[in-house]
Design a protein around this motif. Sequence first.
Motif, PDB file in Angstrom:
ATOM      1  N   GLU A   1      33.822  62.836   7.467  1.00 37.26           N
ATOM      2  CA  GLU A   1      32.921  64.056   7.852  1.00 37.26           C
ATOM      3  C   GLU A   1      32.730  63.524   9.826  1.00 37.26           C
ATOM      4  N   LEU A   2      33.456  65.667   9.957  1.00 34.27           N
ATOM      5  CA  LEU A   2      33.584  65.609  11.504  1.00 34.27           C
ATOM      6  C   LEU A   2      31.771  65.764  12.086  1.00 34.27           C
ATOM      7  N   VAL A   3      30.955  65.590  12.982  1.00 32.01           N
ATOM      8  CA  VAL A   3      30.335  65.623  13.732  1.00 32.01           C
ATOM      9  C   VAL A   3      30.326  66.371  14.415  1.00 32.01           C
ATOM     10  N   ASP A   4      29.278  67.520  15.090  1.00 34.10           N
ATOM     11  CA  ASP A   4      29.831  68.565  16.257  1.00 34.10           C
ATOM     12  C   ASP A   4      27.947  68.469  16.860  1.00 34.10           C
ATOM     13  N   PRO A   5      27.520  67.486  18.186  1.00 29.08           N
ATOM     14  CA  PRO A   5      26.379  67.633  18.077  1.00 29.08           C
ATOM     15  C   PRO A   5      25.975  68.870  18.408  1.00 29.08           C
ATOM     16  N   GLY A   6      26.214  69.954  18.786  1.00 22.06           N
ATOM     17  CA  GLY A   6      25.872  71.195  19.456  1.00 22.06           C
ATOM     18  C   GLY A   6      25.810  70.908  20.840  1.00 22.06           C
ATOM     19  N   GLN A   7      24.892  71.955  21.269  1.00 21.25           N
ATOM     20  CA  GLN A   7      24.889  72.055  22.672  1.00 21.25           C
ATOM     21  C   GLN A   7      23.261  71.805  22.912  1.00 21.25           C
ATOM     22  N   ASP A   8      23.648  70.871  24.168  1.00 24.89           N
ATOM     23  CA  ASP A   8      22.496  70.567  24.720  1.00 24.89           C
ATOM     24  C   ASP A   8      20.850  71.138  25.335  1.00 24.89           C
ATOM     25  N   VAL A   9      19.604  70.897  24.920  1.00 24.85           N
ATOM     26  CA  VAL A   9      19.253  71.416  25.493  1.00 24.85           C
ATOM     27  C   VAL A   9      18.185  70.829  26.182  1.00 24.85           C
ATOM     28  N   PRO A  10      16.982  70.992  27.684  1.00 22.13           N
ATOM     29  CA  PRO A  10      16.890  70.315  28.345  1.00 22.13           C
ATOM     30  C   PRO A  10      15.427  69.531  27.734  1.00 22.13           C
ATOM     31  N   LEU A  11      15.432  68.547  28.028  1.00 21.19           N
ATOM     32  CA  LEU A  11      14.733  67.422  27.609  1.00 21.19           C
ATOM     33  C   LEU A  11      13.331  67.430  28.205  1.00 21.19           C
ATOM     34  N   ARG A  12      12.697  67.130  26.395  1.00 19.35           N
ATOM     35  CA  ARG A  12      11.194  67.782  26.499  1.00 19.35           C
ATOM     36  C   ARG A  12       9.935  66.101  25.946  1.00 19.35           C
ATOM     37  N   ARG A  13       9.741  65.717  26.338  1.00 16.14           N
ATOM     38  CA  ARG A  13       8.932  65.027  25.732  1.00 16.14           C
ATOM     39  C   ARG A  13       6.893  64.841  25.405  1.00 16.14           C
ATOM     40  N   ALA A  14       7.104  63.919  24.465  1.00 19.66           N
ATOM     41  CA  ALA A  14       5.703  64.151  23.944  1.00 19.66           C
ATOM     42  C   ALA A  14       5.022  63.365  25.058  1.00 19.66           C
ATOM     43  N   GLY A  15       3.740  63.965  24.907  1.00 20.08           N
ATOM     44  CA  GLY A  15       2.259  63.174  26.067  1.00 20.08           C
ATOM     45  C   GLY A  15       2.043  62.645  24.843  1.00 20.08           C
ATOM     46  N   GLY A  16       1.028  61.863  26.143  1.00 21.48           N
ATOM     47  CA  GLY A  16       0.038  60.743  25.733  1.00 21.48           C
ATOM     48  C   GLY A  16       0.162  59.182  26.675  1.00 21.48           C
ATOM     49  N   ALA A  17      -1.039  58.699  26.933  1.00 20.54           N
ATOM     50  CA  ALA A  17      -1.858  58.091  27.983  1.00 20.54           C
ATOM     51  C   ALA A  17      -1.135  56.728  27.661  1.00 20.54           C
ATOM     52  N   ALA A  18      -1.405  56.084  28.902  1.00 14.52           N
ATOM     53  CA  ALA A  18      -0.497  54.788  27.938  1.00 14.52           C
ATOM     54  C   ALA A  18      -1.691  54.135  27.477  1.00 14.52           C
ATOM     55  N   PRO A  19      -1.698  53.045  26.310  1.00 14.73           N
ATOM     56  CA  PRO A  19      -0.503  52.426  26.739  1.00 14.73           C
ATOM     57  C   PRO A  19       1.023  53.088  25.483  1.00 14.73           C
ATOM     58  N   ARG A  20       0.819  54.334  25.168  1.00 11.82           N
ATOM     59  CA  ARG A  20       1.839  54.786  24.802  1.00 11.82           C
ATOM     60  C   ARG A  20       3.060  55.714  25.672  1.00 11.82           C
ATOM     61  N   PRO A  21       4.670  55.049  25.289  1.00  9.04           N
ATOM     62  CA  PRO A  21       5.308  55.114  26.548  1.00  9.04           C
ATOM     63  C   PRO A  21       6.145  56.617  25.558  1.00  9.04           C
ATOM     64  N   GLY A  22       6.918  57.288  27.192  1.00 10.88           N
ATOM     65  CA  GLY A  22       6.843  58.591  27.483  1.00 10.88           C
ATOM     66  C   GLY A  22       8.421  58.903  26.108  1.00 10.88           C
ATOM     67  N   ILE A  23       7.932  60.040  25.135  1.00  9.63           N
ATOM     68  CA  ILE A  23       8.913  59.873  23.981  1.00  9.63           C
ATOM     69  C   ILE A  23       9.671  61.130  24.036  1.00  9.63           C
ATOM     70  N   VAL A  24      10.922  61.080  23.784  1.00 10.21           N
ATOM     71  CA  VAL A  24      11.297  62.938  24.033  1.00 10.21           C
ATOM     72  C   VAL A  24      11.296  63.215  22.274  1.00 10.21           C
ATOM     73  N   THR A  25      11.117  64.166  22.258  1.00 12.37           N
ATOM     74  CA  THR A  25      10.601  64.764  21.214  1.00 12.37           C
ATOM     75  C   THR A  25      11.569  65.049  20.241  1.00 12.37           C
ATOM     76  N   ARG A  26      11.025  65.333  18.698  1.00  7.30           N
ATOM     77  CA  ARG A  26      12.794  66.043  18.189  1.00  7.30           C
ATOM     78  C   ARG A  26      13.022  67.315  18.944  1.00  7.30           C
ATOM     79  N   ALA A  27      12.095  68.126  19.122  1.00  8.23           N
ATOM     80  CA  ALA A  27      12.838  69.570  19.766  1.00  8.23           C
ATOM     81  C   ALA A  27      13.214  69.280  21.625  1.00  8.23           C
ATOM     82  N   GLY A  28      13.073  68.330  21.979  1.00 10.75           N
ATOM     83  CA  GLY A  28      13.622  67.388  22.974  1.00 10.75           C
ATOM     84  C   GLY A  28      15.374  67.381  22.795  1.00 10.75           C
ATOM     85  N   TRP A  29      15.534  66.715  22.090  1.00  8.51           N
ATOM     86  CA  TRP A  29      17.133  66.067  22.304  1.00  8.51           C
ATOM     87  C   TRP A  29      18.241  67.184  20.848  1.00  8.51           C
ATOM     88  N   GLY A  30      17.130  68.465  20.193  1.00 10.82           N
ATOM     89  CA  GLY A  30      17.871  69.522  19.968  1.00 10.82           C
ATOM     90  C   GLY A  30      18.075  69.264  17.862  1.00 10.82           C
TER      91      GLY A  30
END
Length: 354
Positions: free
Chosen positions: A138-167
Amino acid sequence: MRLALLAAATAATSALLLLPSPALAEGPAAGSSGSVRTIPLTNGQRGLPQQGTAPFSLVGVSWDDPAATPDGTVEVRTRAVGGDWSPWHPLAVEPDDRPDPEGPEAARRGATSPLWVGPSDGVEVRFTGTAPRGLRAELVDPGQDVPLRRAGGAAPRPGIVTRAGWGADESIREPDFTYTGPVRAVFVHHTDTANDYACSDAPKVIRSIYQYHVKSNGWRDLGYNFLVDRCGTVYEGRAGGVAQAVLGAHTLGFNTDTAGVAALGRYTADAVPQPQIDGIAKLAAWKLGLTGQPANGKTQLTSASDGSRYPKGTTATFDTVSGHRDAFNTECPGTALYTRLPAIRTWSTHLQGR
């Protein structure tokens, strides 16, 4: 950046299983989030030279029967794009992260743990012992990067890179979501992949694991609910909403009413970077806080599988921040990370204001 792979040479008498001329699946289109190419390993093929392939960055080996495992070792080596062949590297033949067998999903194929190797264009596979039917690379090509996008939310919620953010390619997963009861524990894992990746490459590694879990293992989606890279960045894992109790496929027997967070890397011996510890602590504090669970508390969970450390139907007591090995006979999350769990609990509890 070429990853330093661990050398693990086997005896010269080992059966050598090499790849035939590639009959590869369709590759990714420009701007895609990756793809998996499979190459069958046909019975009787021995002693062939290394095989050139289309580019890939993660490799594993799978087979037809999810209940079967090779009775020997499985090893791979790869060729860096424009570079040299790596040493032989063993693949774990009994991967630890799995769906519960009676849940809405069950692995349709058996598979080794995946190995992140960085940009490569050649592969060789060998094994000792008897291999299961339907063996394939099984040979996996991760594809091309996209600009990181994080989910919003006030503290104490950490910044979270969304699925769209990591492509994430949302077309390959099951379209519906499955939810459990309120999250009462967070299980900490490691992905058992390499540690010397650049943090800028973390989205590629995650896309590769996602493709491997779905296309190679036959799971409905990425197994982990969250992932944290060595720089402390938190990523959304399985789809369904980061604040929701999404059923994952990370801790056999105890996927219900829990969340799984995986440290991107392998921590059997290597020290865990402090930013990664902090990221896990922030995520655990927030996720458990959504249901009022103290990060330094205890909770009771009922096993859904005899394959776990507890027979099916047994109620066991866990720390609300536990390691995978607490629920399953495994080294995961690695001794180096497991010994940091008390510190993670302490910091998570502080972040909860307790």
